[in-house]
Design a protein around this motif. Sequence first.
Motif, PDB file in Angstrom:
ATOM      1  N   GLU A   1      -8.719  -8.890  -1.728  1.00 15.02           N
ATOM      2  CA  GLU A   1      -9.777  -9.344  -2.634  1.00 15.02           C
ATOM      3  C   GLU A   1     -10.191  -8.243  -3.613  1.00 15.02           C
ATOM      4  OE1 GLU A   1     -12.926 -10.836  -0.173  1.00 15.02           O
ATOM      5  OE2 GLU A   1     -11.870 -12.715   0.248  1.00 15.02           O
ATOM      6  N   ILE A   2      -9.183  -7.546  -4.125  1.00 15.69           N
ATOM      7  CA  ILE A   2      -9.414  -6.500  -5.129  1.00 15.69           C
ATOM      8  C   ILE A   2      -9.110  -7.089  -6.502  1.00 15.69           C
ATOM      9  CG2 ILE A   2      -8.653  -4.252  -5.989  1.00 15.69           C
ATOM     10  CD1 ILE A   2      -7.985  -3.497  -3.106  1.00 15.69           C
ATOM     11  N   SER A   3     -10.076  -6.992  -7.408  1.00 18.81           N
ATOM     12  CA  SER A   3      -9.921  -7.545  -8.758  1.00 18.81           C
ATOM     13  C   SER A   3      -9.241  -6.532  -9.682  1.00 18.81           C
ATOM     14  CB  SER A   3     -11.291  -7.921  -9.330  1.00 18.81           C
ATOM     15  OG  SER A   3     -11.923  -8.886  -8.522  1.00 18.81           O
ATOM     16  N   THR A   4      -8.440  -7.045 -10.598  1.00 20.69           N
ATOM     17  CA  THR A   4      -7.771  -6.192 -11.587  1.00 20.69           C
ATOM     18  C   THR A   4      -7.872  -6.830 -12.962  1.00 20.69           C
ATOM     19  OG1 THR A   4      -5.628  -7.275 -11.278  1.00 20.69           O
ATOM     20  CG2 THR A   4      -6.104  -5.367  -9.874  1.00 20.69           C
ATOM     21  N   LYS A   5      -7.722  -6.005 -13.995  1.00 18.79           N
ATOM     22  CA  LYS A   5      -7.657  -6.524 -15.363  1.00 18.79           C
ATOM     23  C   LYS A   5      -6.810  -5.579 -16.209  1.00 18.79           C
ATOM     24  CE  LYS A   5     -11.646  -4.330 -17.616  1.00 18.79           C
ATOM     25  NZ  LYS A   5     -12.881  -4.570 -18.394  1.00 18.79           N
ATOM     26  N   SER A   6      -6.312  -6.117 -17.306  1.00 17.64           N
ATOM     27  CA  SER A   6      -5.499  -5.319 -18.230  1.00 17.64           C
ATOM     28  C   SER A   6      -6.131  -5.358 -19.610  1.00 17.64           C
ATOM     29  CB  SER A   6      -4.067  -5.862 -18.302  1.00 17.64           C
ATOM     30  OG  SER A   6      -3.445  -5.813 -17.032  1.00 17.64           O
ATOM     31  N   THR A   7      -6.026  -4.259 -20.332  1.00 14.56           N
ATOM     32  CA  THR A   7      -6.551  -4.192 -21.692  1.00 14.56           C
ATOM     33  C   THR A   7      -5.396  -4.280 -22.689  1.00 14.56           C
ATOM     34  OG1 THR A   7      -6.423  -1.771 -21.738  1.00 14.56           O
ATOM     35  CG2 THR A   7      -8.471  -2.758 -20.927  1.00 14.56           C
ATOM     36  N   LYS A   8      -5.744  -4.463 -23.957  1.00 12.30           N
ATOM     37  CA  LYS A   8      -4.713  -4.567 -24.994  1.00 12.30           C
ATOM     38  C   LYS A   8      -4.009  -3.230 -25.234  1.00 12.30           C
ATOM     39  CE  LYS A   8      -6.897  -8.395 -27.487  1.00 12.30           C
ATOM     40  NZ  LYS A   8      -7.475  -8.850 -28.783  1.00 12.30           N
TER      41      LYS A   8
ATOM     42  N   MET B   1      -4.041   8.149  -4.002  1.00 18.88           N
ATOM     43  CA  MET B   1      -5.102   8.239  -2.995  1.00 18.88           C
ATOM     44  C   MET B   1      -4.951   7.076  -2.016  1.00 18.88           C
ATOM     45  SD  MET B   1      -9.224   8.371  -3.590  1.00 18.88           S
ATOM     46  CE  MET B   1     -10.379   8.237  -2.216  1.00 18.88           C
ATOM     47  N   PRO B   2      -4.770   7.359  -0.729  1.00 19.26           N
ATOM     48  CA  PRO B   2      -4.628   6.276   0.255  1.00 19.26           C
ATOM     49  C   PRO B   2      -5.884   5.409   0.308  1.00 19.26           C
ATOM     50  CG  PRO B   2      -3.914   8.380   1.172  1.00 19.26           C
ATOM     51  CD  PRO B   2      -4.602   8.686  -0.113  1.00 19.26           C
ATOM     52  N   GLU B   3      -5.697   4.122   0.516  1.00 24.35           N
ATOM     53  CA  GLU B   3      -6.832   3.198   0.544  1.00 24.35           C
ATOM     54  C   GLU B   3      -7.775   3.467   1.713  1.00 24.35           C
ATOM     55  OE1 GLU B   3      -5.392  -0.771   1.004  1.00 24.35           O
ATOM     56  OE2 GLU B   3      -4.165  -0.311   2.752  1.00 24.35           O
ATOM     57  N   THR B   4      -7.277   4.141   2.734  1.00 25.31           N
ATOM     58  CA  THR B   4      -8.104   4.425   3.912  1.00 25.31           C
ATOM     59  C   THR B   4      -8.913   5.712   3.779  1.00 25.31           C
ATOM     60  OG1 THR B   4      -6.180   5.497   4.913  1.00 25.31           O
ATOM     61  CG2 THR B   4      -6.566   3.186   5.473  1.00 25.31           C
TER      62      THR B   4
ATOM     63  N   SER C   1     -14.588   4.130   2.611  1.00 30.06           N
ATOM     64  CA  SER C   1     -13.175   4.212   2.218  1.00 30.06           C
ATOM     65  C   SER C   1     -12.979   3.617   0.825  1.00 30.06           C
ATOM     66  CB  SER C   1     -12.299   3.462   3.221  1.00 30.06           C
ATOM     67  OG  SER C   1     -12.541   2.068   3.128  1.00 30.06           O
ATOM     68  N   LEU C   2     -11.922   4.035   0.191  1.00 31.80           N
ATOM     69  CA  LEU C   2     -11.612   3.513  -1.141  1.00 31.80           C
ATOM     70  C   LEU C   2     -11.396   2.005  -1.086  1.00 31.80           C
ATOM     71  CD1 LEU C   2     -11.014   4.114  -4.125  1.00 31.80           C
ATOM     72  CD2 LEU C   2      -8.623   4.501  -3.487  1.00 31.80           C
ATOM     73  N   LEU C   3     -10.771   1.515  -0.030  1.00 32.61           N
ATOM     74  CA  LEU C   3     -10.535   0.080   0.113  1.00 32.61           C
ATOM     75  C   LEU C   3     -11.857  -0.687   0.142  1.00 32.61           C
ATOM     76  CD1 LEU C   3      -8.811  -2.402   0.630  1.00 32.61           C
ATOM     77  CD2 LEU C   3      -8.769  -1.797   3.070  1.00 32.61           C
ATOM     78  N   ALA C   4     -12.844  -0.166   0.875  1.00 32.71           N
ATOM     79  CA  ALA C   4     -14.145  -0.842   0.963  1.00 32.71           C
ATOM     80  C   ALA C   4     -14.835  -0.884  -0.397  1.00 32.71           C
ATOM     81  CB  ALA C   4     -15.022  -0.128   1.987  1.00 32.71           C
ATOM     82  N   VAL C   5     -14.690   0.186  -1.167  1.00 33.11           N
ATOM     83  CA  VAL C   5     -15.310   0.234  -2.498  1.00 33.11           C
ATOM     84  C   VAL C   5     -14.663  -0.795  -3.423  1.00 33.11           C
ATOM     85  CG1 VAL C   5     -15.697   1.666  -4.540  1.00 33.11           C
ATOM     86  CG2 VAL C   5     -15.927   2.660  -2.257  1.00 33.11           C
TER      87      VAL C   5
END
Length: 398
Positions: free
Chosen positions: A257-264, A307-310, A357-361
Amino acid sequence: MVHIEEIPDEEPLNHPHGLKNEHLSLDRMIAEAASAHFGRPMTGADLPDAMAAVKSVSADEFIRQMNKMPLFMTELDETGENDEGPNEALEAIKALQEEGDPWEVAQNFKISGNERFKVKNYEDAREFYTKALNVNCDRDDINVACLNNRAQCNLEMRNYRKCITDCKAALKLDVKQDKAWFRAAKALLALDKIEEAEACIDNAIMLKPDHTQVADLGKKIKARKDHLEKMENQRRERERKKKWEEEAIKMSLQAREISTKSTKQPPEMPDGIKIKFMEEGKIESGLLFPVLLIYHLHLQTDMIAAMPETTSVGDQLTEVLAEPLEWDEQREYNPNSVECYMETKTGGLVKVGKNVSLLAVLSNGKCEITDGLVRILVVPKKRNTEFIENWKKTMKKA
């Protein structure tokens, strides 16, 4: 009794031919003897008129004059005497070359081309073969020979496409020209047109099955074909893995459930800096994220390639800020004196706990990854209020 008369040392010696010994040099004695015998001084044999004319000419000038004579030419000099007007001797030879029936003229040009080719003067040789072809004589044997020879000149000069054109023209006149098939194959190989090169060398082999050079070229084409096929297979495998990994990463992010987006206009990333699995090709191994630490108040950054997600943000900061930053003159940045933030989807800020953790963020639903890069804002605690006010002003302007 024989009377012996003593000759005083100071008395001159009289020679029957008038030669006097006055302690003369040998050269002078010979000259005087010759003068007495022939009635004139001996100054050496007279030079032939042609040589006498150049007796006083310097060596460089003599060579230059000789180079104007066709027999002694080392380079083409078309100027006449005193560099004025055409070289008449050369023009006469040219005129002779172009006299006669068309096939004779073409043959003369071909012979001149062959002479240039023997000394590896490929450019001039090609010019003569072109002149022979421009005569448009009705002798296919001469035209084919000139096309074949010009093709070889182009091959030597690495004009591969022109070589192929000449070979095609020769084969239109005589399809059994093994030289044309061979040279076309060689030029096509140089251009990596392997399929066409194979077809040409196969024809050359049929015409000359026992020719060593033809057989060797066939082997080279086969080896090049195998190499290119191997390279192509490797490229396809890399593309397959790349597509699989992209799809697997996309599915893994969705599952978290990690959101992503791309720019022009995404930033240029160094090779290999991207979201990837901890172990290549293994989904279960976990994810690695490229992270950009932004020191907003000082307009500085640090890049963390993977950077590991954990890993917690605090642990990563401890590693990065273990030593003072070069530009941090006031020593405001250390693991215990900073706070971290991330931009939300709506342009706001969310504070990032150091023990999280980075994953939680990333999976909290408020933040998103932009252009495949995680951005974390690092701010000194004592300047926290200043940073937030600056951020608000920036967002209003945007």
